[in-house]
Design a protein around this motif. Structure first.
Motif, PDB file in Angstrom:
ATOM      1  N   LEU A 137       0.832  -1.203   0.000  1.00  0.00           N
ATOM      2  CA  LEU A 137       0.000   0.000   0.000  1.00  0.00           C
ATOM      3  C   LEU A 137       0.869   1.256   0.000  1.00  0.00           C
ATOM      4  O   LEU A 137       1.965   1.256   0.568  1.00  0.00           O
ATOM      5  CB  LEU A 137      -0.892   0.028   1.247  1.00  0.00           C
ATOM      6  N   HIS A 138       0.354   2.308  -0.601  1.00  0.00           N
ATOM      7  CA  HIS A 138       1.019   3.603  -0.526  1.00  0.00           C
ATOM      8  C   HIS A 138       0.874   4.125   0.895  1.00  0.00           C
ATOM      9  O   HIS A 138      -0.147   3.890   1.558  1.00  0.00           O
ATOM     10  CB  HIS A 138       0.417   4.584  -1.526  1.00  0.00           C
ATOM     11  N   ILE A 139       1.844   4.835   1.357  1.00  0.00           N
ATOM     12  CA  ILE A 139       1.845   5.296   2.743  1.00  0.00           C
ATOM     13  C   ILE A 139       0.644   6.201   3.043  1.00  0.00           C
ATOM     14  O   ILE A 139       0.119   6.191   4.155  1.00  0.00           O
ATOM     15  CB  ILE A 139       3.191   5.970   3.098  1.00  0.00           C
ATOM     16  N   GLU A 140       0.173   6.952   2.038  1.00  0.00           N
ATOM     17  CA  GLU A 140      -0.995   7.813   2.246  1.00  0.00           C
ATOM     18  C   GLU A 140      -2.240   6.981   2.581  1.00  0.00           C
ATOM     19  O   GLU A 140      -3.103   7.418   3.331  1.00  0.00           O
ATOM     20  CB  GLU A 140      -1.283   8.671   1.001  1.00  0.00           C
ATOM     21  N   ASP A 141      -2.331   5.793   1.996  1.00  0.00           N
ATOM     22  CA  ASP A 141      -3.476   4.921   2.269  1.00  0.00           C
ATOM     23  C   ASP A 141      -3.487   4.467   3.721  1.00  0.00           C
ATOM     24  O   ASP A 141      -4.547   4.316   4.320  1.00  0.00           O
ATOM     25  CB  ASP A 141      -3.458   3.704   1.342  1.00  0.00           C
ATOM     26  N   ILE A 142      -2.317   4.235   4.277  1.00  0.00           N
ATOM     27  CA  ILE A 142      -2.222   3.819   5.680  1.00  0.00           C
ATOM     28  C   ILE A 142      -2.505   5.005   6.589  1.00  0.00           C
ATOM     29  O   ILE A 142      -3.232   4.897   7.567  1.00  0.00           O
ATOM     30  CB  ILE A 142      -0.812   3.248   5.990  1.00  0.00           C
ATOM     31  N   ASP A 143      -1.928   6.163   6.263  1.00  0.00           N
ATOM     32  CA  ASP A 143      -2.085   7.335   7.119  1.00  0.00           C
ATOM     33  C   ASP A 143      -3.530   7.790   7.233  1.00  0.00           C
ATOM     34  O   ASP A 143      -3.930   8.355   8.237  1.00  0.00           O
ATOM     35  CB  ASP A 143      -1.215   8.492   6.611  1.00  0.00           C
ATOM     36  N   SER A 144      -4.333   7.540   6.187  1.00  0.00           N
ATOM     37  CA  SER A 144      -5.724   7.966   6.228  1.00  0.00           C
ATOM     38  C   SER A 144      -6.661   6.825   6.650  1.00  0.00           C
ATOM     39  O   SER A 144      -7.851   7.018   6.779  1.00  0.00           O
ATOM     40  CB  SER A 144      -6.147   8.496   4.861  1.00  0.00           C
ATOM     41  N   ASP A 145      -6.099   5.658   6.854  1.00  0.00           N
ATOM     42  CA  ASP A 145      -6.892   4.477   7.155  1.00  0.00           C
ATOM     43  C   ASP A 145      -7.220   4.424   8.648  1.00  0.00           C
ATOM     44  O   ASP A 145      -6.414   4.808   9.483  1.00  0.00           O
ATOM     45  CB  ASP A 145      -6.092   3.239   6.746  1.00  0.00           C
ATOM     46  N   GLU A 146      -8.392   3.930   8.962  1.00  0.00           N
ATOM     47  CA  GLU A 146      -8.771   3.767  10.357  1.00  0.00           C
ATOM     48  C   GLU A 146      -8.640   2.316  10.804  1.00  0.00           C
ATOM     49  O   GLU A 146      -9.074   1.954  11.883  1.00  0.00           O
ATOM     50  CB  GLU A 146     -10.194   4.275  10.570  1.00  0.00           C
ATOM     51  N   LYS A 147      -8.030   1.513   9.959  1.00  0.00           N
ATOM     52  CA  LYS A 147      -7.835   0.095  10.289  1.00  0.00           C
ATOM     53  C   LYS A 147      -6.970  -0.035  11.537  1.00  0.00           C
ATOM     54  O   LYS A 147      -6.038   0.720  11.745  1.00  0.00           O
ATOM     55  CB  LYS A 147      -7.169  -0.617   9.104  1.00  0.00           C
ATOM     56  N   GLN A 148      -7.290  -1.017  12.344  1.00  0.00           N
ATOM     57  CA  GLN A 148      -6.497  -1.302  13.536  1.00  0.00           C
ATOM     58  C   GLN A 148      -5.689  -2.571  13.292  1.00  0.00           C
ATOM     59  O   GLN A 148      -6.119  -3.455  12.558  1.00  0.00           O
ATOM     60  CB  GLN A 148      -7.390  -1.455  14.756  1.00  0.00           C
ATOM     61  N   TYR A 149      -4.526  -2.639  13.922  1.00  0.00           N
ATOM     62  CA  TYR A 149      -3.621  -3.759  13.735  1.00  0.00           C
ATOM     63  C   TYR A 149      -3.299  -4.410  15.075  1.00  0.00           C
ATOM     64  O   TYR A 149      -3.281  -3.744  16.108  1.00  0.00           O
ATOM     65  CB  TYR A 149      -2.312  -3.279  13.092  1.00  0.00           C
ATOM     66  N   HIS A 150      -3.041  -5.705  15.011  1.00  0.00           N
ATOM     67  CA  HIS A 150      -2.579  -6.415  16.203  1.00  0.00           C
ATOM     68  C   HIS A 150      -1.139  -6.036  16.531  1.00  0.00           C
ATOM     69  O   HIS A 150      -0.769  -5.919  17.690  1.00  0.00           O
ATOM     70  CB  HIS A 150      -2.662  -7.936  16.007  1.00  0.00           C
TER      71      HIS A 150
END
Length: 181
Positions: A137-150
């Motif tokens: 993924l492009h870093i912008e997709d992660i920065d705007s994502d509300e996904k939570q990670y373990h």
């Protein structure tokens, strides 16, 4: 000063054994390449640099070139199947691949980096290993994502500065502004 001294020394070449340990060791012996084990049983430290392209064990994916310290990081992350994991500064993908393999390609791994060239290398290497658990993924997709990670791995500052022993020219291209960004 000790860090500067360490960064001025030539990096060792470390191999992460994926399979066929005997084949790897026999090839190294046949080419008279000295090697030793250090901390990890699946890591060989080579006594000199080699051209990997001539080795059957490299061509068939029996090992990856990866610093033992990077291998330790993936092991300490302790990835499990079905975990959502973010590799935020994935670089060329070495740790991403190792994380996927440690989780038997059953975790959900998002890999990103600020450098598109490094992301393409991650994508290429993930494809070579046939891993289906990694999403680039492009870093912008992660920065705007509300996904939570373990689990989240952040190999900061995401500037490539950790590779200075292998690519000394980085000393001339890295700036305070680049690290700040």
């Amino acid at each position: 000063l000790s860090l500067a001294d360490a960064l001025n020394k030539e990096a060792t070449t470390d191999l992460r054994i994926i399979s066929d340990r005997d084949l790897i060791e026999e090839e190294l012996k046949s080419y008279e390449i000295p090697f030793e084990y250090n901390i990890l049983n699946d890591c060989l430290k080579l006594g000199k640099n080699i051209n990997f392209n001539t080795y059957m064990s490299y061509k068939n994916g029996s090992f990856e070139v990866q610093d033992e310290g990077s291998q330790l990081i993936s092991i300490l992350l302790d990835p499990k199947p079905d975990e959502d994991i973010l590799d935020y500064c994935s670089g060329g993908g070495g740790k991403t691949i190792h994380i996927a393999e440690l989780a038997n390609d059953q975790a959900l791994i998002d890999a990103t980096d600020i450098n598109i060239k490094r992301l393409r290398e991650t994508e290429r290497r993930v494809g070579l290993h046939g891993l289906s658990s990694v999403l680039i993924l492009h870093i912008e997709d992660i920065d705007s994502d509300e996904k939570q990670y373990h689990k989240v791995l952040i190999d900061a500052p995401c500037s490539g500065s950790g590779t200075v022993r292998r690519a000394p020219e980085i000393r001339y291209t890295i700036t305070d502004e680049l690290i700040d960004s």
